[in-house]
Motif scaffolding. Structure first.
Motif, PDB file in Angstrom:
ATOM      1  N   TYR A  36       0.848  -1.181   0.000  1.00 35.03           N
ATOM      2  CA  TYR A  36       0.000   0.000   0.000  1.00 35.03           C
ATOM      3  C   TYR A  36       0.890   1.240   0.000  1.00 35.03           C
ATOM      4  N   GLY A  43      -5.487   8.772   2.609  1.00 36.03           N
ATOM      5  CA  GLY A  43      -5.670   7.398   3.087  1.00 36.03           C
ATOM      6  C   GLY A  43      -4.726   6.443   2.377  1.00 36.03           C
ATOM      7  N   LEU A  44      -4.752   5.204   2.780  1.00 35.20           N
ATOM      8  CA  LEU A  44      -3.909   4.180   2.161  1.00 35.20           C
ATOM      9  C   LEU A  44      -4.521   3.713   0.850  1.00 35.20           C
ATOM     10  N   PHE A  90       3.639   0.780   2.819  1.00 35.45           N
ATOM     11  CA  PHE A  90       3.366  -0.266   3.802  1.00 35.45           C
ATOM     12  C   PHE A  90       3.238  -1.616   3.111  1.00 35.45           C
ATOM     13  N   GLY A 108       3.330  -3.858   8.140  1.00 32.64           N
ATOM     14  CA  GLY A 108       4.621  -3.415   8.616  1.00 32.64           C
ATOM     15  C   GLY A 108       4.519  -1.987   9.115  1.00 32.64           C
ATOM     16  N   LYS A 109       5.618  -1.478   9.670  1.00 33.69           N
ATOM     17  CA  LYS A 109       5.596  -0.144  10.267  1.00 33.69           C
ATOM     18  C   LYS A 109       5.713   0.968   9.235  1.00 33.69           C
TER      19      LYS A 109
ATOM     20  N   TYR B  33     -12.018  -3.955   9.194  1.00 31.64           N
ATOM     21  CA  TYR B  33     -10.870  -3.768  10.076  1.00 31.64           C
ATOM     22  C   TYR B  33     -10.851  -2.338  10.619  1.00 31.64           C
ATOM     23  N   TYR B  35      -7.905   0.193  12.380  1.00 33.19           N
ATOM     24  CA  TYR B  35      -6.500   0.404  12.718  1.00 33.19           C
ATOM     25  C   TYR B  35      -6.343   1.804  13.295  1.00 33.19           C
ATOM     26  N   GLN B  37      -3.428   4.952  13.641  1.00 33.43           N
ATOM     27  CA  GLN B  37      -2.161   5.437  13.120  1.00 33.43           C
ATOM     28  C   GLN B  37      -1.810   6.739  13.839  1.00 33.43           C
ATOM     29  N   GLN B  41       3.589   7.383  12.255  1.00 32.36           N
ATOM     30  CA  GLN B  41       3.820   5.997  12.649  1.00 32.36           C
ATOM     31  C   GLN B  41       3.115   5.018  11.707  1.00 32.36           C
ATOM     32  N   GLY B  42       3.312   3.746  11.964  1.00 33.89           N
ATOM     33  CA  GLY B  42       2.668   2.701  11.184  1.00 33.89           C
ATOM     34  C   GLY B  42       1.248   2.439  11.646  1.00 33.89           C
ATOM     35  N   LEU B  43       0.675   1.375  11.100  1.00 40.05           N
ATOM     36  CA  LEU B  43      -0.703   1.015  11.419  1.00 40.05           C
ATOM     37  C   LEU B  43      -0.727   0.036  12.587  1.00 40.05           C
ATOM     38  N   PHE B  45      -3.023  -2.458  14.581  1.00 37.66           N
ATOM     39  CA  PHE B  45      -4.267  -3.209  14.469  1.00 37.66           C
ATOM     40  C   PHE B  45      -5.086  -3.071  15.749  1.00 37.66           C
ATOM     41  N   TYR B  48     -10.921  -6.731  14.194  1.00 35.77           N
ATOM     42  CA  TYR B  48     -11.408  -7.073  12.873  1.00 35.77           C
ATOM     43  C   TYR B  48     -12.614  -7.983  12.976  1.00 35.77           C
ATOM     44  N   SER B  58      -8.025  -8.721  19.576  1.00 33.23           N
ATOM     45  CA  SER B  58      -6.719  -8.830  20.211  1.00 33.23           C
ATOM     46  C   SER B  58      -5.897  -7.548  20.187  1.00 33.23           C
ATOM     47  N   LEU B  91      -8.348   4.432  11.250  1.00 29.44           N
ATOM     48  CA  LEU B  91      -8.616   4.002   9.885  1.00 29.44           C
ATOM     49  C   LEU B  91      -9.483   2.761   9.878  1.00 29.44           C
ATOM     50  N   ALA B 102      -7.591  -5.084   1.180  1.00 28.30           N
ATOM     51  CA  ALA B 102      -8.465  -4.270   2.003  1.00 28.30           C
ATOM     52  C   ALA B 102      -8.449  -2.853   1.446  1.00 28.30           C
ATOM     53  N   PHE B 103      -9.614  -2.238   1.387  1.00 29.60           N
ATOM     54  CA  PHE B 103      -9.723  -0.865   0.911  1.00 29.60           C
ATOM     55  C   PHE B 103     -10.033   0.034   2.102  1.00 29.60           C
ATOM     56  N   PHE B 104      -9.302   1.131   2.167  1.00 32.15           N
ATOM     57  CA  PHE B 104      -9.351   1.996   3.334  1.00 32.15           C
ATOM     58  C   PHE B 104     -10.215   3.225   3.120  1.00 32.15           C
ATOM     59  N   GLY B 105     -10.822   3.669   4.226  1.00 29.04           N
ATOM     60  CA  GLY B 105     -11.435   4.978   4.255  1.00 29.04           C
ATOM     61  C   GLY B 105     -10.386   6.041   4.474  1.00 29.04           C
ATOM     62  N   GLN B 106     -10.834   7.279   4.498  1.00 26.71           N
ATOM     63  CA  GLN B 106      -9.919   8.410   4.670  1.00 26.71           C
ATOM     64  C   GLN B 106      -9.528   8.613   6.130  1.00 26.71           C
TER      65      GLN B 106
END
Lengths: 117, 113
Positions: A36, A43-44, A90, A108-109, B33, B35, B37, B41-43, B45, B48, B58, B91, B102-106
């Motif tokens: 991604y 967004g992603l 990502f 991943g980060k 899902y 997430y 952010q 930083q990264g995503l 979790f 889900y 979890s 997200l 997976a398709f993400f929202g804004q």
């Protein structure tokens, strides 16, 4: 358990040069792999995926990725970088365990790619 | 709808207040899902949902966080007694199946002041 590692926080490349963004994964079963891209304040966006078949997959914006089972890697590549490719990238993995049907998706980060004019 | 829709896009709340974030997935997508952010930083979790199966919770960081989804439709993520460390972009994504991306929202940008 499934996991993804992106060993580089940042990658810098000159415009016109080839680029590689690294990703390695760990799964118990067979991996489904995804890349991604996230542009600033956006967004992603999905770039490409590997499910099965040819180890070299092609995606959007001229990107491609190579699946290597023995090295458990799925590096993202592009032959000639553009300044507009500068973004956060990502890698993600889904572990499709036989009979479990899990859709869990682990990211991943992220790696920040900067393409220098 | 054509894509994943999240609301509100921005939310500023006072510390200690509860907030509810909404996600409308792509029609027909069985997996959903959430997430988190944090800036730069990264995503991370959170949770889900897959069809009518029990959700995978979890990733929820504390019992102040909860989420619901009715069938294969809208999901809400609730954060109770918000803290400043909850400030982040939340997200939501949906997916059609195991081989589908997976398709993400804004996202919803939450700021706790």
């Amino acid at each position: 358990a499934q996991s993804v590692a992106q060993p580089e926080d940042q990658v810098n490349v000159a415009e016109g040069n080839p680029l590689t963004v690294k990703c390695t994964y760990s799964v118990s079963g067979n991996p489904y792999l995804f890349w991604y891209v996230q542009y600033p304040n956006r967004g992603l966006q999905f770039l490409l995926k590997y499910i099965t078949g040819d180890n070299l997959v092609k995606g959007s914006y001229g990107f491609e990725a190579e699946f290597n089972k023995s090295q458990t890697s799925f590096h993202l590549k592009k032959p000639s970088a553009l300044v507009s490719d500068s973004a956060l990238y990502f890698c993600a993995v889904r572990d499709i365990l036989s009979g479990a049907g899990s859709y869990q998706l682990t990211f991943g980060k992220g790696t920040k790619l900067s393409v220098i004019p | 709808g054509a894509g994943v829709s999240q609301s509100p896009s921005n939310k500023v709340t006072e510390k200690g207040k509860d907030v509810e974030l909404r996600c409308d997935p792509i029609s027909g997508h069985t997996a959903l899902y959430w997430y988190r952010q944090r800036l730069g930083q990264g995503l991370e979790f959170l949770i889900y949902f897959q069809g009518n199966s029990a959700p995978d919770k979890s990733g929820l960081p504390s019992d102040r966080f909860s989420a619901e989804r009715t069938g294969e439709s809208v999901s809400t993520l609730t954060i109770q007694r918000t803290q400043q460390e909850d400030s982040a972009v939340y997200l939501c994504a949906s997916s059609l199946g195991p081989t589908a991306p997976a398709f993400f929202g804004q996202g919803t940008r939450l700021t706790v002041v």
